[in-house]
Design an enzyme around this catalytic site. Structure first.
Site, mmCIF file in Angstrom:
data_model
loop_
_atom_site.group_PDB
_atom_site.id
_atom_site.type_symbol
_atom_site.label_atom_id
_atom_site.label_comp_id
_atom_site.label_asym_id
_atom_site.label_seq_id
_atom_site.Cartn_x
_atom_site.Cartn_y
_atom_site.Cartn_z
ATOM 1 C CD GLU A 194 -60.339 -61.688 27.340
ATOM 2 O OE1 GLU A 194 -60.546 -61.356 28.525
ATOM 3 O OE2 GLU A 194 -60.920 -62.640 26.792
ATOM 4 C CG HIS A 198 -63.985 -61.690 29.540
ATOM 5 N ND1 HIS A 198 -62.781 -62.335 29.685
ATOM 6 C CD2 HIS A 198 -64.860 -62.379 30.337
ATOM 7 C CE1 HIS A 198 -62.903 -63.349 30.519
ATOM 8 N NE2 HIS A 198 -64.165 -63.389 30.922
ATOM 9 N NE ARG A 239 -60.588 -67.492 31.512
ATOM 10 C CZ ARG A 239 -61.741 -67.105 32.078
ATOM 11 N NH1 ARG A 239 -62.807 -66.871 31.329
ATOM 12 N NH2 ARG A 239 -61.820 -66.952 33.389
HETATM 13 N N1 LIG Z 1 -66.913 -65.358 29.202
HETATM 14 C C1 LIG Z 1 -67.012 -65.261 30.517
HETATM 15 O O1 LIG Z 1 -67.241 -64.180 31.054
HETATM 16 C C2 LIG Z 1 -66.869 -66.473 31.360
HETATM 17 C C3 LIG Z 1 -66.065 -67.523 30.987
HETATM 18 N N2 LIG Z 1 -65.951 -68.615 31.809
HETATM 19 C C4 LIG Z 1 -65.080 -69.717 31.415
HETATM 20 O O2 LIG Z 1 -65.883 -70.889 31.299
HETATM 21 C C5 LIG Z 1 -65.196 -71.985 31.885
HETATM 22 C C6 LIG Z 1 -66.152 -73.096 32.252
HETATM 23 O O3 LIG Z 1 -66.869 -72.759 33.409
HETATM 24 P P1 LIG Z 1 -67.807 -73.851 34.147
HETATM 25 O O4 LIG Z 1 -68.827 -74.372 33.204
HETATM 26 O O5 LIG Z 1 -68.245 -73.254 35.416
HETATM 27 O O6 LIG Z 1 -66.722 -74.988 34.422
HETATM 28 P P2 LIG Z 1 -66.956 -76.547 34.668
HETATM 29 O O7 LIG Z 1 -65.717 -77.015 35.346
HETATM 30 O O8 LIG Z 1 -68.270 -76.798 35.296
HETATM 31 O O9 LIG Z 1 -67.015 -77.136 33.184
HETATM 32 C C7 LIG Z 1 -65.919 -77.247 32.351
HETATM 33 C C8 LIG Z 1 -66.141 -78.450 31.462
HETATM 34 O O10 LIG Z 1 -65.090 -78.514 30.498
HETATM 35 C C9 LIG Z 1 -64.718 -79.883 30.376
HETATM 36 N N3 LIG Z 1 -63.362 -79.991 29.830
HETATM 37 C C10 LIG Z 1 -62.204 -79.636 30.413
HETATM 38 N N4 LIG Z 1 -61.169 -79.935 29.601
HETATM 39 C C11 LIG Z 1 -61.703 -80.507 28.482
HETATM 40 C C12 LIG Z 1 -61.157 -81.000 27.279
HETATM 41 N N5 LIG Z 1 -59.850 -81.002 27.067
HETATM 42 N N6 LIG Z 1 -62.015 -81.489 26.343
HETATM 43 C C13 LIG Z 1 -63.356 -81.493 26.549
HETATM 44 N N7 LIG Z 1 -63.938 -81.008 27.686
HETATM 45 C C14 LIG Z 1 -63.106 -80.535 28.622
HETATM 46 C C15 LIG Z 1 -64.833 -80.423 31.783
HETATM 47 O O11 LIG Z 1 -64.933 -81.833 31.767
HETATM 48 C C16 LIG Z 1 -66.128 -79.774 32.229
HETATM 49 O O12 LIG Z 1 -67.250 -80.515 31.850
HETATM 50 C C17 LIG Z 1 -64.438 -71.349 33.051
HETATM 51 O O13 LIG Z 1 -63.333 -72.122 33.444
HETATM 52 C C18 LIG Z 1 -64.026 -70.005 32.465
HETATM 53 O O14 LIG Z 1 -62.767 -70.111 31.846
HETATM 54 C C19 LIG Z 1 -66.648 -68.701 32.977
HETATM 55 C C20 LIG Z 1 -67.441 -67.677 33.384
HETATM 56 C C21 LIG Z 1 -67.603 -66.475 32.627
HETATM 57 O O1 LIG Z 2 -65.573 -66.064 36.109
HETATM 58 C C1 LIG Z 2 -64.864 -66.134 35.087
HETATM 59 O O2 LIG Z 2 -64.053 -67.061 34.902
HETATM 60 C C2 LIG Z 2 -64.951 -65.078 34.069
HETATM 61 O O3 LIG Z 2 -64.435 -65.206 32.998
HETATM 62 C C3 LIG Z 2 -65.706 -63.836 34.348
HETATM 63 O O4 LIG Z 2 -66.868 -64.042 34.986
#
Ligand SMILES: NC(=O)C1=CN([C@@H]2O[C@H](COP(=O)(O)OP(=O)(O)OC[C@H]3O[C@@H](n4cnc5c(N)ncnc54)[C@H](O)[C@@H]3O)[C@@H](O)[C@H]2O)C=CC1
Ligand SMILES: O=C(O)C(=O)CO
Length: 327
Positions: A270, A289, A241
């Site tokens: 965005e 994105h 993000r």
């Molecule tokens: N660019 C895009 O299109 C996309 C972006 N995302 C973003 O990616 C994020 C992560 O997705 P997932 O891997 O599925 O989530 P997840 O919940 O599996 O992993 C997130 C990780 O971040 C860690 N974390 C949280 N706060 C932290 C901190 N302060 N310091 C260090 N580590 C910390 C957590 O412990 C966890 O291991 C989503 O929440 C979303 O915001 C997700 C999908 C698509």
């Molecule tokens: O799923 C999310 O959080 C995204 O950023 C877009 O896939």
């Protein structure tokens, strides 16, 4: 919950998935970005919301007194007033898992594009500026064998780590509050990934990849101090993000030469405002994105979001509920 419920769809769904909702419930489709009046008009009777990319904040919830469940077509939940959802007993569902590999592919595309200067050199060809053999001034930076540091070692972070370690021979370092038990949670990475303190990870990594959710603990986390701790000449990639990064500090780190390049799929605001220096910076590869934006994965996310919503409305436990109590 009783039989036919009022569902407000606030972002376009594939026709077959919309039809699944319509077969069982009363559905209003109103995208607040294009028809705010219709969205506002449907809120008071809505028992369920499904969509993404629009803030469902306390003010919106205040105007939705019948709301019982929200199904987000995203894994990230930073658009939702989590504490308020918890207080009101509203269930929040999301789409973890189905997008991991696709987002990891996108992040790797940014790694390759920044290190091998793919966009810049492709433009050189397209613009008719390839008039002699490429010299040192256009050389890139190897990816294979370099050290990858991950901030965010969850589902998607681990998918990125697998690509790096198993595909590109890259030692992986990750930072979490406590080391992950790789044997149990990520056996493919045993012997390939090691836990580091934040400062040690930054000092060691040739590529620093942020794959963090946006929360109070991560907002602005990647700031001037962190950039100053990175290895001089490192490449920074953000696939999580935008607001986890202080964008002014990122620009300063690029301009001082501390960072070689940055690849960004996400931004604090965005779509990226036209006046943002990140849009045209010569060493930034910006993407709009598109982490999960493939036909297959967007369809899988929509289907899971509809599955979640239908289960919740049938009084069953949906496959992917976000724990708002933990927020
Ligand atoms: N660019 C895009 O299109 C996309 C972006 N995302 C973003 O990616 C994020 C992560 O997705 P997932 O891997 O599925 O989530 P997840 O919940 O599996 O992993 C997130 C990780 O971040 C860690 N974390 C949280 N706060 C932290 C901190 N302060 N310091 C260090 N580590 C910390 C957590 O412990 C966890 O291991 C989503 O929440 C979303 O915001 C997700 C999908 C698509
Ligand atoms: O799923 C999310 O959080 C995204 O950023 C877009 O896939």
């Amino acid at each position: 919950m009783s039989t036919r419920q009022n569902i407000l769809v606030f972002r376009e769904l594939p026709a077959d998935q919309l039809a699944r909702l319509q077969a069982a419930h009363s559905v209003t489709v109103a995208d607040p970005k294009t028809d705010r009046a219709a969205f506002d008009a449907a809120l008071p009777l809505a028992q369920a919301l499904i969509g993404s990319s629009f803030p469902i904040d306390a003010a919106v919830l205040e105007r939705a007194p019948a709301l019982k469940v929200i199904s987000s077509v995203s894994v990230g939940v930073d658009n939702y007033a989590l504490a308020e959802l918890h207080r009101r007993g509203i269930l929040l569902c999301h789409t973890p898992g189905v997008l991991d590999e696709t987002v990891a592919d996108t992040v790797f595309a940014l790694l390759m594009a920044t290190s091998r200067r793919v966009v810049e050199l492709s433009n050189l060809v397209r613009e008719g500026r390839w008039t002699r053999n490429i010299g040192e001034e256009f050389f890139g930076f190897d990816v294979h064998g370099k050290t990858l540091g991950l901030l965010g070692f969850g589902r998607i972070g681990q998918a990125i780590a697998r690509r790096a370690a198993l595909g590109f021979g890259m030692p992986v370092r990750y930072h979490t509050r406590r080391p992950v038990d790789l044997a149990v949670q990520a056996p493919a990475l045993l012997g390939h990934a090691e836990h580091r303190t934040l400062d040690a990870l930054l000092a060691e990594s040739d590529f620093v990849v942020a794959m963090l959710p946006l929360s109070d603990s991560t907002r602005g986390l990647i700031d001037a101090r962190l950039f100053s701790r990175m290895k001089p000449g490192a490449i920074f990639i953000n696939g999580g993000r935008g607001a986890t990064v202080d964008e002014a500090a990122l620009l300063a780190a690029l301009d001082s030469g501390q960072l070689r390049a940055a690849g960004l799929d996400v931004f604090a605001k965005e779509p990226l405002p036209g006046e943002s220096p990140l849009r045209t910076h010569p060493r930034v590869t910006p993407l709009p994105h598109i982490g999960s934006a493939t036909h297959e994965t967007r369809y899988a996310m929509n289907r899971l979001a509809v599955d979640n919503l239908l289960a919740a409305l049938a009084g069953q436990r949906p496959a992917a509920v976000y724990d708002t109590a933990a927020a």
